[in-house]
Design an enzyme around this catalytic site. Structure first.
Site, mmCIF file in Angstrom:
data_model
loop_
_atom_site.group_PDB
_atom_site.id
_atom_site.type_symbol
_atom_site.label_atom_id
_atom_site.label_comp_id
_atom_site.label_asym_id
_atom_site.label_seq_id
_atom_site.Cartn_x
_atom_site.Cartn_y
_atom_site.Cartn_z
ATOM 1 C CB CYS A 17 13.892 22.388 59.528
ATOM 2 S SG CYS A 17 12.791 22.858 60.849
ATOM 3 N N PRO A 18 12.075 19.476 59.737
ATOM 4 C CG PRO A 18 10.064 18.586 60.538
ATOM 5 C CD PRO A 18 10.804 18.903 59.246
#
Lengths: 79, 134
Positions: A17-18
């Site tokens: 993430c991200p």
């Protein structure tokens, strides 16, 4: 129900993430309006974040489904 | 002239800890990619983490999470910020005072840094912005 044709599929599995959302944003930017972009991701954060980003940026979430241990998320570029 | 109605963030980074800088980069880059104007002001020890030599050697002050991020080869803050710049309105400025006292020049910092400025210029940019400090 028949599935829409995916214009481009991006395999972001293994990306933290991200990363998957960043891949999506990059791909959407260079795509044509009406294109359907599919992202493969095994990151739970991105599975939640991508629909939020898509809504905020006024694109269309085509589907979001879990296949085995990863997510398939498709977005249609609206503008 | 049309008024710029974009929401705006001013993110002031003082810490040299990888976790804090990375969190600031996460917030800033994603905000920029969602249509928010983001201006970073790097000051004090945070600048150490933006020196080319420290970035290339991943030489950062870390706690447990930062160590794990490096071990697992997570995409770190320089790349997040670079992507934020490519995909949105994200600018990175450095504090002239800290640069001066350390004898650093803009060329010593990684290329995503836009300029070395004083606090007055930054305050001007930060007017009406939401301010985040780490």
């Amino acid at each position: 129900m028949s599935e829409p044709t995916v214009t481009e599929s991006v395999d972001a599995r293994g990306s933290y993430c991200p990363g998957p959302l960043m891949e999506l944003v990059k791909t959407i930017k260079s795509a044509q309006v009406g294109d359907v972009i599919e992202i493969l991701s095994n990151d739970e954060g991105s599975a939640k974040d991508i629909p939020v980003w898509v809504k905020k940026m006024k694109h269309e979430l085509v589907y979001r489904k879990k296949v085995n241990d990863y997510w398939k998320i498709a977005i249609r570029k609206k503008h | 002239m049309e008024e710029n109605k974009n929401p705006s963030f001013a993110i002031i980074v003082m810490s040299e800890e990888l976790e804090k800088i990375h969190a600031a980069a996460l917030i800033g880059s994603m905000a920029a990619m969602t249509g928010t104007t983001v201006n970073f002001f790097l000051t004090m020890n945070s600048l150490k983490a933006f020196l080319k030599e420290n970035v290339s050697e991943k030489n950062f002050k870390t706690g447990d999470v930062g160590k794990a991020m490096i071990e697992k080869d997570v995409t770190l803050f320089p790349k997040l910020l670079e992507t934020g710049k490519e995909m949105g309105d994200l600018n990175i400025y450095c504090c002239a005072l800290a640069m001066d006292v350390m004898g650093w020049r803009k060329e010593d910092l990684i290329d995503i840094v836009d300029d070395v400025i004083g606090i007055t210029t930054f305050l001007n940019m930060a007017q009406n912005a939401k301010v985040i400090t780490v």
